[in-house]
Scaffold this active site. Sequence first.
Site, PDB file in Angstrom:
ATOM      1  N   TRP A   1     -11.145  -1.586  10.216  1.00 29.52           N
ATOM      2  CA  TRP A   1     -10.741  -0.203   9.947  1.00 29.52           C
ATOM      3  C   TRP A   1     -11.618   0.438   8.894  1.00 29.52           C
ATOM      4  CZ3 TRP A   1      -8.352   2.006  13.649  1.00 29.52           C
ATOM      5  CH2 TRP A   1      -7.553   1.244  14.499  1.00 29.52           C
TER       6      TRP A   1
ATOM      7  N   ASP B   1      -6.817   3.907   2.829  1.00 28.71           N
ATOM      8  CA  ASP B   1      -6.083   3.842   4.097  1.00 28.71           C
ATOM      9  C   ASP B   1      -4.978   2.800   3.909  1.00 28.71           C
ATOM     10  OD1 ASP B   1      -5.110   3.389   6.640  1.00 28.71           O
ATOM     11  OD2 ASP B   1      -7.062   2.955   7.538  1.00 28.71           O
TER      12      ASP B   1
ATOM     13  N   LYS C   1       3.129   1.575  11.753  1.00 22.73           N
ATOM     14  CA  LYS C   1       3.198   0.170  11.345  1.00 22.73           C
ATOM     15  C   LYS C   1       4.515  -0.099  10.629  1.00 22.73           C
ATOM     16  CE  LYS C   1      -1.232  -0.089  12.387  1.00 22.73           C
ATOM     17  NZ  LYS C   1      -1.702  -0.739  13.607  1.00 22.73           N
TER      18      LYS C   1
END
Lengths: 399, 399
Positions: free
Chosen positions: A139, A210, A234
């Site tokens: 990511w 993030d 999530k």
Amino acid sequence: MRVCCTIAKEVPPAAAHKAAAAPQFEEQQQQEQEQEYGSRVINFAAGPAILPANVIKKAQSELYNWRGSGMSIMEMSHRGKEFLSVIQQAEADLRDLLKIPENYEVLFLQGGATTQFSAIPLNLCTSDDTADFIVTGSWGDKAFKEAQKYCKGKVVWTGKAEKYSSIPNQSELNVTVGAKYLHICANETIHGVEYKDYPSTGNDTLLVADMSSNFCSKPVDVSKFGLIYAGAQKNIGPAGVTIVIVRKDLIGKAQPSTPIMMDYKIHSENRSLYNTPPCFAIYMCGLVFGDLLSQGGLEAIERKNVEKAELLYDAIDASEGFYKCPVEKNVRSLMNVPFTMATPEMEAQFIKEASAQGMVQLKGHRSVGGIRASIYNAMPRAGVERLVAHMKAFQARHI
Amino acid sequence: MRVCCTIAKEVPPAAAHKAAAAPQFEEQQQQEQEQEYGSRVINFAAGPAILPANVIKKAQSELYNWRGSGMSIMEMSHRGKEFLSVIQQAEADLRDLLKIPENYEVLFLQGGATTQFSAIPLNLCTSDDTADFIVTGSWGDKAFKEAQKYCKGKVVWTGKAEKYSSIPNQSELNVTVGAKYLHICANETIHGVEYKDYPSTGNDTLLVADMSSNFCSKPVDVSKFGLIYAGAQKNIGPAGVTIVIVRKDLIGKAQPSTPIMMDYKIHSENRSLYNTPPCFAIYMCGLVFGDLLSQGGLEAIERKNVEKAELLYDAIDASEGFYKCPVEKNVRSLMNVPFTMATPEMEAQFIKEASAQGMVQLKGHRSVGGIRASIYNAMPRAGVERLVAHMKAFQARHI
């Protein structure tokens, strides 16, 4: 549980208290859940992921007629008093949970973290500015690649050569003097590495994180960050809403070519209602925030998450190499626990047998393989205990 | 209903059949709805808007445990076989409804039509290309303003001076030779003007349409368009998903600065699963598409919509000026019916009394005032009949 309590008597009082109290609570919770919420699997998905059973029950109960309004929450004007009460309460509860300072804006946006990979440099940088990236997994790497379209992106550390199994010390970072921001991925969902302490930046450099896969899993000192962002799917809700927490003085400097829906100023001025927001997803996040508060807030949540993760990592480490976690011990994720076995065939057999026992979505990400157990806030301790029991039984049958 | 059937006997056979059959169906539908779905208001919201009661009931019934999976649809991996079956069925049903040709891609995206205001010029134009805009209301105007960031946007007709109450004839258009596309808003939600026929473009100019508020309300010849887009929250689902139908040969030419989440090529190559899509919203759209098919598809839906709209416009036109619709008769929207009364005070009283009878969200858009009744696919004929009855009774008390 008996074993657990016996051990607890031999450890220091504080820890013993924790160990003794938690199983009682969890046992009760598990019993209640089985009585009330039977028929559910134990869901180890990495995201979209398990949500609190009581939250889904609540949403189900009012899906057809939201609190006597005669409408579903999906059918209401986003500018009406009903939905305004929902989004405002969601923001207030999130501010309460994370103790978000007044000089930070909270935005409910769309498009996932991937949209923020573009929006962040567009809002925080000119095209001549440099942004630094620590790349601890897939990511962080994607965030870096996208930022290069809009500023001078620079990787100041990457764990790629070691297959993303660690996080650098401060001394290993070759940061750029005057960089506009330093970007980190607080928890790499695929690789299972998680920051425990955050890097320092120079005075002129913002820290940007993030937090998609560990958002609201533990307290965070928001004031250390210029911007925090997180896709909801999530830990705090369904897919379709992204939270951005951004220091107010950073808003209003977007590059001229910024698409209107990526300009934080537009969303800030309109309290996330410039156009129709993803109302149902925001409503679900609000229910989750309320549930987290009712559990005692993020300190309490973190304690439960630490206990669950310890159970699982201890089982891996006690397996004498039968199960292996590739991540350095000091940065192992509380949320995503990847592990491998001797062969892919054995892993497939493990997953198949787990599934037969109602433990699902344990397959590692397609880019890395292996097994991954995601144990977000909503995963009950009993779910982790069942997985550990399966691990022990499986190992016993294969050595 | 009696009056309606009596009248039907005096009109030509085809219309009589229509008028006689529809009330029976609607009467039955209304009775069923009241028995099964009591406690619901009549929801005239412009969007987020009314959804089919049976669709919400279905979603409610399986929200906690989706079709025996032991999970909510919100808790599943978007790459798992369960969700893949949902998104693939949704696409197949939409293709069936709109008879979408094979050479068109269907994308499920995020960010609303407003995101497409940027994405369309970024994908279809170079910065030197010209795009023409017919501006028949607020949404067309916003689309034009945003496009100017990424190409040479040009307004070829605007209805602003007449407060957006008409749509131009072909002869009134001063189109640009060689323009990359001509943009229209097929139905202006705020102003209630709707295209009945679409403008012609030169051979090299694509027709692009924002169909957010009349999507799937009637058949459309997709092959006439280069691109059609629609936010879901008017007619086909909850807020949070946007449908883009784009001719395949137009994909893959995005400007280099295009944010990755706005590049149609990325979404096309990944079948709308480049990152986590808004799974729940897509699932809801899928349920709605299935419901529309079960009602006989878009021809049948259009017939019902025409009947509902005629009821309401007839009541306005028969009021001898007590109610006024500012829109030219030949382009009045089947979906959004704006009307005014002598004073804002009287309008407020009308809305208040309607609300007391369970008819809600009738207030006109804050930018134009007045009253607006949105009568999307999911609005039963009985709902429109009740509104018409209120209009007549209110007028009788005020003249």
